[in-house]
Design a protein around this motif. Structure first.
Motif, PDB file in Angstrom:
ATOM      1  N   LEU A  99       0.853  -1.188   0.000  1.00 47.47           N
ATOM      2  CA  LEU A  99       0.000   0.000   0.000  1.00 47.47           C
ATOM      3  C   LEU A  99       0.885   1.233   0.000  1.00 47.47           C
ATOM      4  O   LEU A  99       1.773   1.368   0.855  1.00 47.47           O
ATOM      5  CB  LEU A  99      -0.905   0.023   1.233  1.00 47.47           C
ATOM      6  CG  LEU A  99      -1.683   1.333   1.464  1.00 47.47           C
ATOM      7  CD1 LEU A  99      -2.726   1.545   0.374  1.00 47.47           C
ATOM      8  CD2 LEU A  99      -2.332   1.350   2.849  1.00 47.47           C
ATOM      9  N   GLN A 159      -0.929   1.402   9.862  1.00 49.98           N
ATOM     10  CA  GLN A 159      -1.654   1.029   8.657  1.00 49.98           C
ATOM     11  C   GLN A 159      -1.361  -0.428   8.287  1.00 49.98           C
ATOM     12  O   GLN A 159      -2.261  -1.178   7.904  1.00 49.98           O
ATOM     13  CB  GLN A 159      -1.252   1.943   7.497  1.00 49.98           C
ATOM     14  CG  GLN A 159      -1.350   3.430   7.788  1.00 49.98           C
ATOM     15  CD  GLN A 159      -2.772   3.930   7.795  1.00 49.98           C
ATOM     16  OE1 GLN A 159      -3.502   3.727   6.852  1.00 49.98           O
ATOM     17  NE2 GLN A 159      -3.165   4.599   8.867  1.00 49.98           N
ATOM     18  N   LYS A 160      -0.114  -0.818   8.424  1.00 47.93           N
ATOM     19  CA  LYS A 160       0.270  -2.191   8.093  1.00 47.93           C
ATOM     20  C   LYS A 160      -0.448  -3.187   8.983  1.00 47.93           C
ATOM     21  O   LYS A 160      -0.979  -4.199   8.498  1.00 47.93           O
ATOM     22  CB  LYS A 160       1.786  -2.358   8.229  1.00 47.93           C
ATOM     23  CG  LYS A 160       2.244  -3.798   8.051  1.00 47.93           C
ATOM     24  CD  LYS A 160       3.754  -3.936   8.157  1.00 47.93           C
ATOM     25  CE  LYS A 160       4.167  -5.403   8.102  1.00 47.93           C
ATOM     26  NZ  LYS A 160       5.638  -5.576   8.028  1.00 47.93           N
ATOM     27  N   LEU A 197      -3.966  -3.712   7.874  1.00 46.87           N
ATOM     28  CA  LEU A 197      -4.069  -4.502   6.649  1.00 46.87           C
ATOM     29  C   LEU A 197      -3.780  -5.971   6.907  1.00 46.87           C
ATOM     30  O   LEU A 197      -4.464  -6.864   6.360  1.00 46.87           O
ATOM     31  CB  LEU A 197      -3.093  -3.969   5.601  1.00 46.87           C
ATOM     32  CG  LEU A 197      -3.426  -2.614   4.974  1.00 46.87           C
ATOM     33  CD1 LEU A 197      -2.302  -2.163   4.046  1.00 46.87           C
ATOM     34  CD2 LEU A 197      -4.740  -2.675   4.209  1.00 46.87           C
ATOM     35  N   VAL A 252       2.924  -7.895   3.939  1.00 44.94           N
ATOM     36  CA  VAL A 252       2.346  -6.568   3.747  1.00 44.94           C
ATOM     37  C   VAL A 252       3.432  -5.514   3.932  1.00 44.94           C
ATOM     38  O   VAL A 252       4.164  -5.540   4.925  1.00 44.94           O
ATOM     39  CB  VAL A 252       1.192  -6.296   4.730  1.00 44.94           C
ATOM     40  CG1 VAL A 252       0.707  -4.855   4.606  1.00 44.94           C
ATOM     41  CG2 VAL A 252       0.036  -7.263   4.471  1.00 44.94           C
ATOM     42  N   LEU A 296      -7.682  -0.222   2.169  1.00 45.32           N
ATOM     43  CA  LEU A 296      -7.845  -1.680   2.127  1.00 45.32           C
ATOM     44  C   LEU A 296      -8.368  -2.130   0.769  1.00 45.32           C
ATOM     45  O   LEU A 296      -7.917  -3.137   0.201  1.00 45.32           O
ATOM     46  CB  LEU A 296      -8.792  -2.115   3.245  1.00 45.32           C
ATOM     47  CG  LEU A 296      -9.239  -3.576   3.277  1.00 45.32           C
ATOM     48  CD1 LEU A 296      -8.045  -4.515   3.347  1.00 45.32           C
ATOM     49  CD2 LEU A 296     -10.183  -3.815   4.448  1.00 45.32           C
TER      50      LEU A 296
END
Length: 772
Positions: free
Chosen positions: A226, A236-237, A240, A251, A273
């Protein structure tokens, strides 16, 4: 270097157009996403017909929530419950009167109902952005429109429309803090009890850069990437990883330059996402860039709290107790309960309150989700307390300044334990206030008011004191390495969205290691090399990151001493370090010279890592005054002068801290006077969905400013940092409303609506005149 107003090292790149934001990035073979969004605030989805969209030119895929679930994924777990401000191993709210704390996975596309206007329903992937948008308009959704509820207190009422069947009364949780029985017993015998209701209005998070995201899928490795601006790549990781149900090493999140965060960009968004999922579905990188209309409908928003306050005084104006109710509007999805945690913790601010109680309700509604927004509960709590003091002073016939002097926690009372459990280790609250009164020429205000009256204007002046409780993610990490090329390679888990980290972090390194400031290279925002980090929020970056820089640099120095001792065959205890050089036995080697010698000899480099997991308490505090004029014929407000004395601890770069005050004040001015986000209470339709009808303040709205920094040192960290990112926002609405009340005449039976637009003020004046 510490304490110097060094011009920001990153600015030349940014102001010359060489920044790289998400929309500036293109990936080979990328295609484009668009979302069909709900026109209804609350509706059941009966059927979705995608046939016309699939047949449209350039379309590669049309995806729904059922497709997402069929792929075996799950929704985003936002983890809305923050960790406690003191005990980071425990949740902020341990008990709920409803029996449990409600939290629900957030699907990128819904499968049963839409729950706010603008919620993404269908995702279209096409060869161009225009083709994706055109095709999205061809999707036909059969909705069964349901009643909507947008106000938090209405959502709790009996018979209100239910967003989720398993959320009782639309409540996420309800809890009671403090001793309410004792508070009410005190109220029964108090000389004067004041009750007032404050609606802290909802605001839109107006970053310069609209949200954007690029998803990439590698089928051979089964890995996802991403690329998207955020306030923390690691967070954020983790979101996800959980949603995609894959190992963490599958990821990667890359955060390029970010054009503003302010809190809502800490949480993972459904579009982020969706693009990585879509990249797997179509076998191509997928890019989405939102527009401003989407932002007004789907970005996480801020504030929106109903605060019902009660305070008891004795005859001399001393506070005896407070008993408040905090109703937080969570919106349609359980993104965050942080504002309620932060706000109730600092509810008594800088005043001695013997007994305090608060009843908290977190409520779902058919509106966009709310998230932490600059200050995240602290400005709301400060607004409530400071308005109560002005109202109490008026009712008791006590001067506004005097009532504060009688209740403020004195410096000789430190360390002080607040009734909400916070330990204040430092802060000259009274001294800051007295200095603001001096800078504002408080005693000369009467003459200025008379001059305004002669011109037909109503002049007012307001005073507030404030304190913060920086919390945020408790874990942070720094990695440092001395490169032979003359570079300090620095990896940080926190990252910037305009706060100047490349400059301030370099200043700390220079102070510790004596290297040139341009030799420090800060790398952040990529989980390929950032393994741990809480991101940027809650005044945490320099407080935690700066402390780790000091510890890491100390390790580098000790390694360097041992390394030079080994090269010279001398005792390491005889090696000294100063001004960037090691010295021993008549020999001297600069830090980078030593790094080159170690590399040439094939020896390990000078490198260190430092990590922290816990709470590092510090309490930024200060005092502020605002002077303004009101035109009674139009309701127009002119802000004349803002004065503040802020104790942010030791400012690493005073110029950058001043900039933070400017920005925070501007956001507070917007919420106080013009930023009105209006939703029809019956239909849930958004009535202020663009800058045409949402009043972000222009530069001309910001008044003349007189800013000073003070410091009552904290011993909580080696740099004596408290935090400056929220020192402008925390007192802003309170000081403006106190000044407005002074101009209009304190004593009205109800508060001015927020924002106090000219129409609101004009109607207020007319109503008060009719009431005599």
């Amino acid at each position: 270097m510490i304490g110097q107003s060094l011009p920001r090292l990153e600015d030349r790149r940014l102001v010359t157009g060489n920044g790289q934001y998400t929309d500036d990035i293109s990936v080979d073979g990328q295609v484009y996403a668009a979302f069909l969004r709900s026109p209804h605030a609350h509706a059941r989805i009966h059927a979705i017909d995608t046939s016309a969209a699939r047949a449209a030119p350039g379309v590669l895929a049309v995806l729904t929530g059922d497709d997402y679930l069929a792929a075996g994924f799950q929704g985003i777990q936002h983890v809305p419950m923050p960790l406690d401000a003191i005990d980071h191993t425990a949740p902020a709210f341990r008990e709920s009167l409803t029996g449990s704390v409600y939290s629900r996975l957030h699907l990128p596309l819904p499968v049963d109902k839409v729950r706010h206007v603008g919620e993404a329903v269908v995702m279209v992937i096409a060869a161009s952005a225009a083709q994706a948008r055109d095709a999205a308009e061809l999707v036909d959704v059969d909705y069964d429109v349901l009643d909507a509820v947008v106000l938090a207190d209405a959502a709790m009422a009996a018979g209100a429309p239910q967003l989720y069947d398993d959320a009782p009364g639309n409540l996420c949780f309800q809890t009671q803090l403090g001793d309410r029985d004792k508070a009410r017993a005190i109220f029964a015998g108090a000389h004067y009890v004041l009750r007032r209701e404050f609606h802290n209005s909802r605001v839109v998070n107006c970053q310069m850069e609209p949200r954007a995201a690029i998803g990439v899928y590698d089928p051979e490795a089964g890995s996802y990437t991403l690329i998207s601006g955020s306030q923390g790549a690691v967070r954020q990781k983790m979101g996800l990883v959980a949603a995609l149900r894959v190992p963490a090493d599958k990821v990667r999140v890359v955060c390029p330059d970010v054009g503003g965060g302010f809190g809502p960009r800490s949480s993972l968004y459904v579009e982020q996402l969706a693009v990585v999922w879509a990249a797997r579905e179509v076998g191509r990188p997928v890019k989405w860039t939102g527009d401003r209309s989407e932002a007004f409908l789907s970005d996480y928003q801020g504030r929106d709290a109903m605060l019902r306050a009660a305070i008891a005084f004795d005859a001399d104006g001393h506070i005896l107790a407070i008993d408040n109710e905090w109703i937080g509007n969570v919106g349609a999805h359980t993104v965050s309960y942080v504002p309620m945690s932060n706000g109730t913790r600092v509810m008594t601010t800088v005043y001695h309150v013997p007994v305090a109680a608060v009843h908290i309700s977190a409520v779902l509604s058919n509106t966009a989700p709310t998230a932490p927004y600059r200050g995240a509960g602290r400005p709301e709590a400060n607004h409530m307390m400071e308005r109560l003091l002005d109202l109490g002073a008026h009712a008791l016939g006590i001067d506004r300044v005097e009532i504060r002097r009688r209740n403020i926690v004195r410096r000789d009372a430190m360390p002080y334990l607040s009734p909400m459990g916070l330990h204040y280790d430092s802060g000259d609250f009274a001294g800051n206030m007295e200095r603001v009164l001096e800078l504002a020429d408080w005693d000369g205000f009467a003459a200025r008011r008379a001059a305004s009256a002669a011109r037909g204007k109503l002049r007012g002046i307001g005073l507030v004191n404030y304190i913060e409780a920086p919390v945020g993610a408790p874990r942070e990490r720094i990695e440092m390495r001395v490169l032979p090329q003359g570079v300090i390679d620095l990896v940080s888990g926190t990252q910037t969205q305009g706060q100047g980290h490349a400059t301030t972090f370099a200043q700390v390194v220079v102070a510790q290691l004596g290297v040139p400031v341009d030799s420090v290279r800060l790398r952040t925002g990529d989980t390929a090399f950032v393994s741990v980090g809480g991101g940027t929020h809650s005044d945490r970056s320099m407080r935690l990151g700066g402390t780790l820089l000091v510890h890491g640099a100390a390790k580098i120095v000790e390694q360097g001493k041992a390394a030079l001792a080994g090269l010279l065959k001398v005792d390491a205890a005889t090696v000294s370090f100063a001004d960037g050089s090691f010295r021993a036995d008549g020999h001297a080697a600069g830090l980078f010279e030593l790094a080159r010698r170690l590399a040439k000899a094939g020896l390990p480099p000078l490198e260190a890592e430092a990590e922290f997991n816990g709470r590092m308490a510090a309490h930024p505090t200060g005092s502020a005054a605002m002077e303004l004029e009101v035109d009674p014929d139009t309701g127009e407000v002119e802000l004349l002068h803002y004065i503040s004395v802020d104790d942010v601890g030791q400012p690493i770069n005073p110029m950058i801290v001043e900039g933070q005050v400017h920005g925070g004040l501007a956001q507070g001015i917007g919420q106080a006077l013009s930023e009105g986000f209006y939703v029809d209470p019956d239909s849930g339709q958004v009535l202020s969905g663009s800058y045409m009808d949402y009043g972000v303040p222009r530069a001309g709205r910001v008044p003349r400013m007189t800013l000073e920094f003070s410091e009552d040192p904290t011993a909580g960290n080696p740099l004596r940092v408290k935090g400056g990112g929220e020192s402008g926002i925390t007192p802003a609405t309170a000081v403006i409303y106190n000044a407005l009340a002074d101009a209009l005449g304190e004593g009205a039976s109800q508060e001015l609506d927020m924002p106090a637009t000219p129409a609101v003020i004009w109607n207020y004046i007319q109503r008060e005149q009719e009431n005599g």
